[in-house]
Every structure is written in structure tokens, then in C-alpha cells.
Design a protein around this motif. Structure first.
Motif, PDB file in Angstrom:
ATOM      1  N   ASP A 102       0.814  -1.220   0.000  1.00 36.25           N
ATOM      2  CA  ASP A 102       0.000   0.000   0.000  1.00 36.25           C
ATOM      3  C   ASP A 102       0.849   1.272   0.000  1.00 36.25           C
ATOM      4  O   ASP A 102       0.329   2.367   0.212  1.00 36.25           O
ATOM      5  CB  ASP A 102      -0.953   0.031   1.208  1.00 36.25           C
ATOM      6  CG  ASP A 102      -1.920  -1.146   1.202  1.00 36.25           C
ATOM      7  OD1 ASP A 102      -2.342  -1.544   0.101  1.00 36.25           O
ATOM      8  OD2 ASP A 102      -2.245  -1.648   2.290  1.00 36.25           O
ATOM      9  N   GLY A 103       2.150   1.134  -0.213  1.00 30.59           N
ATOM     10  CA  GLY A 103       3.010   2.304  -0.244  1.00 30.59           C
ATOM     11  C   GLY A 103       3.248   2.957   1.096  1.00 30.59           C
ATOM     12  O   GLY A 103       3.784   4.070   1.161  1.00 30.59           O
ATOM     13  N   ILE A 104       2.858   2.306   2.181  1.00 33.64           N
ATOM     14  CA  ILE A 104       3.061   2.897   3.509  1.00 33.64           C
ATOM     15  C   ILE A 104       4.541   2.840   3.871  1.00 33.64           C
ATOM     16  O   ILE A 104       5.144   1.759   3.847  1.00 33.64           O
ATOM     17  CB  ILE A 104       2.224   2.170   4.580  1.00 33.64           C
ATOM     18  CG1 ILE A 104       0.733   2.218   4.220  1.00 33.64           C
ATOM     19  CG2 ILE A 104       2.460   2.778   5.952  1.00 33.64           C
ATOM     20  CD1 ILE A 104       0.167   3.611   4.108  1.00 33.64           C
ATOM     21  N   PRO A 105       5.147   3.969   4.200  1.00 30.41           N
ATOM     22  CA  PRO A 105       6.584   3.970   4.511  1.00 30.41           C
ATOM     23  C   PRO A 105       6.915   3.099   5.719  1.00 30.41           C
ATOM     24  O   PRO A 105       6.097   2.913   6.631  1.00 30.41           O
ATOM     25  CB  PRO A 105       6.883   5.443   4.811  1.00 30.41           C
ATOM     26  CG  PRO A 105       5.788   6.199   4.142  1.00 30.41           C
ATOM     27  CD  PRO A 105       4.577   5.327   4.224  1.00 30.41           C
ATOM     28  N   LEU A 106       8.137   2.592   5.719  1.00 30.38           N
ATOM     29  CA  LEU A 106       8.641   1.799   6.829  1.00 30.38           C
ATOM     30  C   LEU A 106       9.339   2.698   7.839  1.00 30.38           C
ATOM     31  O   LEU A 106       9.922   3.725   7.485  1.00 30.38           O
ATOM     32  CB  LEU A 106       9.639   0.753   6.319  1.00 30.38           C
ATOM     33  CG  LEU A 106       9.115  -0.264   5.312  1.00 30.38           C
ATOM     34  CD1 LEU A 106      10.252  -1.153   4.834  1.00 30.38           C
ATOM     35  CD2 LEU A 106       8.003  -1.099   5.929  1.00 30.38           C
ATOM     36  N   ALA A 107       9.284   2.308   9.102  1.00 30.90           N
ATOM     37  CA  ALA A 107       9.893   3.108  10.164  1.00 30.90           C
ATOM     38  C   ALA A 107      10.140   2.224  11.378  1.00 30.90           C
ATOM     39  O   ALA A 107       9.656   1.091  11.436  1.00 30.90           O
ATOM     40  CB  ALA A 107       8.978   4.270  10.535  1.00 30.90           C
ATOM     41  N   PRO A 108      10.873   2.734  12.357  1.00 30.81           N
ATOM     42  CA  PRO A 108      11.049   1.952  13.588  1.00 30.81           C
ATOM     43  C   PRO A 108       9.723   1.654  14.267  1.00 30.81           C
ATOM     44  O   PRO A 108       9.494   0.542  14.761  1.00 30.81           O
ATOM     45  CB  PRO A 108      11.925   2.851  14.461  1.00 30.81           C
ATOM     46  CG  PRO A 108      12.573   3.813  13.533  1.00 30.81           C
ATOM     47  CD  PRO A 108      11.632   4.000  12.390  1.00 30.81           C
ATOM     48  N   SER A 109       8.838   2.662  14.288  1.00 28.66           N
ATOM     49  CA  SER A 109       7.577   2.577  15.021  1.00 28.66           C
ATOM     50  C   SER A 109       6.497   3.334  14.260  1.00 28.66           C
ATOM     51  O   SER A 109       6.803   4.210  13.443  1.00 28.66           O
ATOM     52  CB  SER A 109       7.734   3.182  16.426  1.00 28.66           C
ATOM     53  OG  SER A 109       8.794   2.568  17.134  1.00 28.66           O
ATOM     54  N   PRO A 110       5.226   3.038  14.524  1.00 32.83           N
ATOM     55  CA  PRO A 110       4.143   3.745  13.837  1.00 32.83           C
ATOM     56  C   PRO A 110       3.883   5.125  14.433  1.00 32.83           C
ATOM     57  O   PRO A 110       2.802   5.421  14.949  1.00 32.83           O
ATOM     58  CB  PRO A 110       2.948   2.807  14.034  1.00 32.83           C
ATOM     59  CG  PRO A 110       3.226   2.123  15.329  1.00 32.83           C
ATOM     60  CD  PRO A 110       4.718   1.951  15.385  1.00 32.83           C
ATOM     61  N   VAL A 111       4.890   5.982  14.364  1.00 35.76           N
ATOM     62  CA  VAL A 111       4.816   7.338  14.901  1.00 35.76           C
ATOM     63  C   VAL A 111       4.840   8.313  13.724  1.00 35.76           C
ATOM     64  O   VAL A 111       5.838   8.394  12.998  1.00 35.76           O
ATOM     65  CB  VAL A 111       5.983   7.640  15.862  1.00 35.76           C
ATOM     66  CG1 VAL A 111       5.887   9.071  16.383  1.00 35.76           C
ATOM     67  CG2 VAL A 111       6.018   6.645  17.005  1.00 35.76           C
ATOM     68  N   ARG A 112       3.760   9.042  13.556  1.00 35.32           N
ATOM     69  CA  ARG A 112       3.649   9.962  12.430  1.00 35.32           C
ATOM     70  C   ARG A 112       4.420  11.246  12.706  1.00 35.32           C
ATOM     71  O   ARG A 112       4.175  11.923  13.710  1.00 35.32           O
ATOM     72  CB  ARG A 112       2.171  10.282  12.174  1.00 35.32           C
ATOM     73  CG  ARG A 112       1.937  11.259  11.024  1.00 35.32           C
ATOM     74  CD  ARG A 112       0.443  11.455  10.813  1.00 35.32           C
ATOM     75  NE  ARG A 112       0.168  12.377   9.715  1.00 35.32           N
ATOM     76  CZ  ARG A 112      -1.025  12.570   9.193  1.00 35.32           C
ATOM     77  NH1 ARG A 112      -2.068  11.901   9.685  1.00 35.32           N
ATOM     78  NH2 ARG A 112      -1.199  13.432   8.204  1.00 35.32           N
ATOM     79  N   PRO A 113       5.343  11.609  11.832  1.00 33.52           N
ATOM     80  CA  PRO A 113       6.077  12.865  12.045  1.00 33.52           C
ATOM     81  C   PRO A 113       5.247  14.059  11.599  1.00 33.52           C
ATOM     82  O   PRO A 113       4.358  13.946  10.755  1.00 33.52           O
ATOM     83  CB  PRO A 113       7.309  12.701  11.149  1.00 33.52           C
ATOM     84  CG  PRO A 113       6.852  11.800  10.044  1.00 33.52           C
ATOM     85  CD  PRO A 113       5.832  10.870  10.656  1.00 33.52           C
ATOM     86  N   THR A 114       5.528  15.192  12.159  1.00 31.14           N
ATOM     87  CA  THR A 114       4.935  16.426  11.660  1.00 31.14           C
ATOM     88  C   THR A 114       5.693  16.862  10.413  1.00 31.14           C
ATOM     89  O   THR A 114       6.875  16.572  10.253  1.00 31.14           O
ATOM     90  CB  THR A 114       4.994  17.540  12.710  1.00 31.14           C
ATOM     91  OG1 THR A 114       6.367  17.798  13.049  1.00 31.14           O
ATOM     92  CG2 THR A 114       4.237  17.150  13.966  1.00 31.14           C
ATOM     93  N   GLY A 115       4.990  17.563   9.536  1.00 30.88           N
ATOM     94  CA  GLY A 115       5.648  18.058   8.340  1.00 30.88           C
ATOM     95  C   GLY A 115       5.078  17.447   7.074  1.00 30.88           C
ATOM     96  O   GLY A 115       4.062  16.730   7.096  1.00 30.88           O
ATOM     97  N   THR A 116       5.728  17.739   5.957  1.00 27.85           N
ATOM     98  CA  THR A 116       5.228  17.301   4.661  1.00 27.85           C
ATOM     99  C   THR A 116       6.309  16.595   3.862  1.00 27.85           C
ATOM    100  O   THR A 116       7.491  16.942   3.932  1.00 27.85           O
ATOM    101  CB  THR A 116       4.713  18.493   3.835  1.00 27.85           C
ATOM    102  OG1 THR A 116       5.764  19.469   3.693  1.00 27.85           O
ATOM    103  CG2 THR A 116       3.514  19.142   4.512  1.00 27.85           C
ATOM    104  N   ALA A 117       5.873  15.613   3.091  1.00 26.06           N
ATOM    105  CA  ALA A 117       6.750  14.919   2.155  1.00 26.06           C
ATOM    106  C   ALA A 117       6.817  15.704   0.848  1.00 26.06           C
ATOM    107  O   ALA A 117       5.860  16.381   0.458  1.00 26.06           O
ATOM    108  CB  ALA A 117       6.232  13.505   1.903  1.00 26.06           C
ATOM    109  N   LYS A 118       7.949  15.581   0.150  1.00 24.39           N
ATOM    110  CA  LYS A 118       8.142  16.289  -1.116  1.00 24.39           C
ATOM    111  C   LYS A 118       7.876  15.306  -2.248  1.00 24.39           C
ATOM    112  O   LYS A 118       8.733  14.501  -2.598  1.00 24.39           O
ATOM    113  CB  LYS A 118       9.557  16.847  -1.217  1.00 24.39           C
ATOM    114  CG  LYS A 118       9.785  18.144  -0.431  1.00 24.39           C
ATOM    115  CD  LYS A 118       9.664  17.977   1.060  1.00 24.39           C
ATOM    116  CE  LYS A 118      10.017  19.243   1.820  1.00 24.39           C
ATOM    117  NZ  LYS A 118       9.760  19.107   3.271  1.00 24.39           N
ATOM    118  N   THR A 119       6.666  15.328  -2.811  1.00 29.33           N
ATOM    119  CA  THR A 119       6.272  14.386  -3.848  1.00 29.33           C
ATOM    120  C   THR A 119       6.288  15.062  -5.218  1.00 29.33           C
ATOM    121  O   THR A 119       6.478  16.281  -5.335  1.00 29.33           O
ATOM    122  CB  THR A 119       4.867  13.823  -3.580  1.00 29.33           C
ATOM    123  OG1 THR A 119       3.885  14.816  -3.928  1.00 29.33           O
ATOM    124  CG2 THR A 119       4.694  13.434  -2.112  1.00 29.33           C
TER     125      THR A 119
END
Length: 364
Positions: free
Chosen positions: A120-137
Motif C-alpha cells: 500500500d506504499g506505507i513507509p517503513l519506520a522503527p515505530s508507527p509514529v507519524r512525524p509532523t511536516g510534509t513529504a516532497k512528492t
């Protein structure tokens, strides 16, 4: 005291000066992660640096975090990078590939539907903690999403991906690789307690949070030789929603652990004071590259800042970032006291030749 323009050993290389081109993301690859043909010209123009460290290169599809960034995980990408390294070497330069996995600061718009991407294109990370900010797509800024916590299998695959990309880098003609462990990228996310809330062997204690960085470093050193591997870190850097509350204990533990691998260098992006930098410098047994606090773009100030690093024994080499964008002949300008050209921020990310390969060397 060493001078900025003295030779220096770095792993398997002898560098003609101590001026390093720091990694600079320029977002000019195609959608397959293949670097632009202009990249060969861009890097070759800057071959007078003692060492060039490339822009961040994703070691896997899952590692992409920004639009138009290059990879080193396909044959097409590897072949394109060979043109870059050939041009750099023909111009007398030396170049390392920076391997950068973005982790949670990626976005489904960048990953969804790509072969080898997370489901589903969900990024991988250490933990399911959403960062603040925006991705550059490709379609502009998008709010970061909640990432998926990496499984044990994901961790093992990521370690293998870094090692495979390092082997591809050497096949592509790079002189070595730098692992990006700072600026809120995946490895940094494992180090920071606010982005890593795991309770398994890769979280919790200092030894747990540094574990993945050590595992990746060891695997890459085994793959290409420790004398061709470096690590970049950015202690206290809050970029990409990182919050480090225990940096004073974390980074000495990390430095001691990776020093045992016998790497060529440690590259520190200086965020706070020189005293903290010096503590890490004193612990590190090999070559130490310092990217000091942003300096004034006037030549005397930039040169003075760099020479202060050597005079204080705060580093063996000094890296410069944005000054290399608009001054392809930066070592000569610093050595001869020539004026520096200011870069145009509007051309930093994406675009064509303008602001990329059209900054001239100093006249004469």
C-alpha cells in the motif's frame, strides 16, 4: 598544524586537499531513480574537491523519500552512475556514494505501485509514529502519514539492501560509500527515542536504538571493505521531527560501537557547539570529517571557519554544502582568496541545467 590544502589519507584513498563536497540532494533523477545525464557534468565540475560525497541515493525502492532522487538498486541505475564516476575520475576527482533510506518521511504517493515497495506504499519506520511536516512528492507537498513499524524480516531485508547497494556503488565506480545516519532519515529515526518506541532488541535502551546502525555498518563493511565506508551523523539535529533527549549519552555509545568496525571516516554535521563535536572527535580513532555550522558566504569567513576546524583539531577534513552548488571550483577560490558566488535557492531542487551545471568557474 595541518592546512586545508594539505594531502590526507582517508581509508584506501590519498586526497590532495581537505575540502570535502558534502552530500546535496538536487532532485534531478527520473522516475526510475536513474540519475540525469547532467549529473556526470555536475560532479565532474567539482572534481577539485579532495572528496565528493554524492547526493543521497536510496538503497531500495522502500528507501525513496523525495521526488526525483536516484537509486543504486537496479542495473539501469548502476550503469548510469558509472558515467558519473568515470567523468569524475577523468577530471582527477574521487567520489563516495551516500546511501540514504528515508524511512518514515517518505509518502505513499512516491511508493505506491512500485515493484518492491512496501504494501500500500506505507513507509517503513522503527515505530508507527507519524512525524509532523510534509513529504516532497511529484505533485507537491503532502502531509506525512503514519508509517508501518518494521518487522524483524523488514530489518534483515533493509540491512541486506544497504549491503547490496554498497556493492552496486563499487561496481558503478564509486571509491566508497557513506551511510546517512542523520537528518531524520531511517537510521536516525532508530537512534531517536521519539521516533523509536520499540520494545524489542532494536529499541528501548541505547544499545537497542543504535543496533540497526551498527548492523548496517557491519554489513556494508563486510560487503565492500571497512576502509571504503563512512558514516554521517547529525547529533542534536531536530530535522524531520527528530527529538533527541539523550544525545550526550547516545552518540558516544554509537561512536564507540561503529569505531570497532574500522571504517574510513566519521562525518559529523555540526548542529550545536564545538565542545560537543570535540567530544566525539576525541573518541573517534580514524579520519574525522566536520561539516561546521553554516558560515558566511564571504571567502575570508568561510576559509577562516574551515581553518579553525583544523587549528582546533576538531576535524581532519572540512565539508561544505551549498557553497559547492554555486562555486564548482571552491577549493581554488578558498586557496586564492577569490570571491564566492551566492547560489540561487529557487534552483536547488528539481529543474534542468539552470542552477545545476551553469555556474562557471572563476574567470581566469
Amino acid at each position: 598544524m595541518a592546512d586545508l590544502f594539505d594531502e590526507v589519507k582517508l581509508g584506501a584513498l590519498t586526497l590532495p586537499n581537505r575540502v570535502v563536497m558534502a552530500p546535496l540532494t538536487r532532485n534531478r533523477a527520473d522516475r526510475r531513480g536513474v540519475p540525469s545525464p547532467l549529473a556526470a557534468t555536475y560532479y565532474a565540475q567539482r572534481a577539485s574537491a579532495g572528496l565528493i560525497i554524492s547526493e543521497g541515493i536510496q538503497p531500495s525502492v522502500a528507501g525513496q523519500g523525495f521526488f526525483a532522487t536516484p537509486g543504486l538498486h537496479t542495473e539501469e541505475q548502476t550503469a548510469a552512475w558509472r558515467h558519473v564516476t568515470d567523468e569524475v575520475h577523468a577530471a582527477g576527482g574521487r567520489i563516495y556514494a551516500q546511501l540514504m533510506h528515508a524511512g518514515r518521511i517518505s509518502h505513499p504517493d512516491l511508493l505506491r505501485g512500485l515493484p518492491g515497495a512496501p504494501r500500500d506504499g506505507i513507509p517503513l519506520a522503527p515505530s508507527p509514529v507519524r512525524p509532523t511536516g510534509t513529504a516532497k512528492t511529484y505533485d507537491g507537498p503532502r502531509q506525512f502519514v503514519t508509517p508501518r513499524a518494521m518487522t524483524t524480516a523488514d530489518l534483515a531485508e533493509t540491512v541486506r539492501d544497504f549491503a547490496a547497494a554498497a556493492r552496486n556503488a563499487l561496481r558503478a565506480g564509486f571509491d566508497g560509500v557513506e551511510l546517512h545516519g542523520g537528518s531524520g532519515m531511517l537510521l536516525h529515526q532508530f537512534l531517536a527515542a521519539n521516533s523509536n518506541v520499540r520494545t524489542d532488541a532494536h529499541g528501548g535502551s541505547l544499545s537497542g536504538r543504535i543496533r540497526l546502525v551498527v548492523e548496517v555498518t557491519e554489513a556494508v563493511a563486510d560487503a565492500v571493505g571497512a576502509d571504503r565506508v563512512g558514516l554521517r551523523i547529525s547529533p542534536h539535529n531536530a530535522f524531520n521531527d527528530i527529538d533527541e533527549r539523550d544525545s550526550e549519552e547516545l552518540y558516544p555509545a554509537l561512536v564507540d560501537a561503529v569505531a570497532a568496525v574500522g571504517m574510513a571516516f566519521l562525518h559529523v554535521y555540526e548542529t550545536l557547539d564545538r565542545i560537543g563535536t570535540q567530544r566525539l572527535r576525541d573518541r573517534w580513532p580514524a579520519t574525522f570529517i566536520l561539516n561546521p555550522h553554516a558560515s558566511d558566504r564571504r571567502t575570508p569567513v568561510a576559509l577562516g571557519s574551515a581553518r579553525a576546524v583544523l587549528r582546533q583539531d576538531a576535524g581532519d577534513l572540512v565539508s561544505f554544502g551549498r557553497l559547492f552548488i554555486s562555486n564548482p571550483d571552491l577549493p581554488q577560490r578558498l586557496r586564492d582568496g577569490l570571491p564566492l558566488t551566492d547560489p540561487d535557492p529557487a534552483t536547488f531542487y528539481g529543474g534542468d541545467a539552470h542552477g545545476y551545471v551553469d555556474y562557471p568557474a572563476y574567470p581566469g
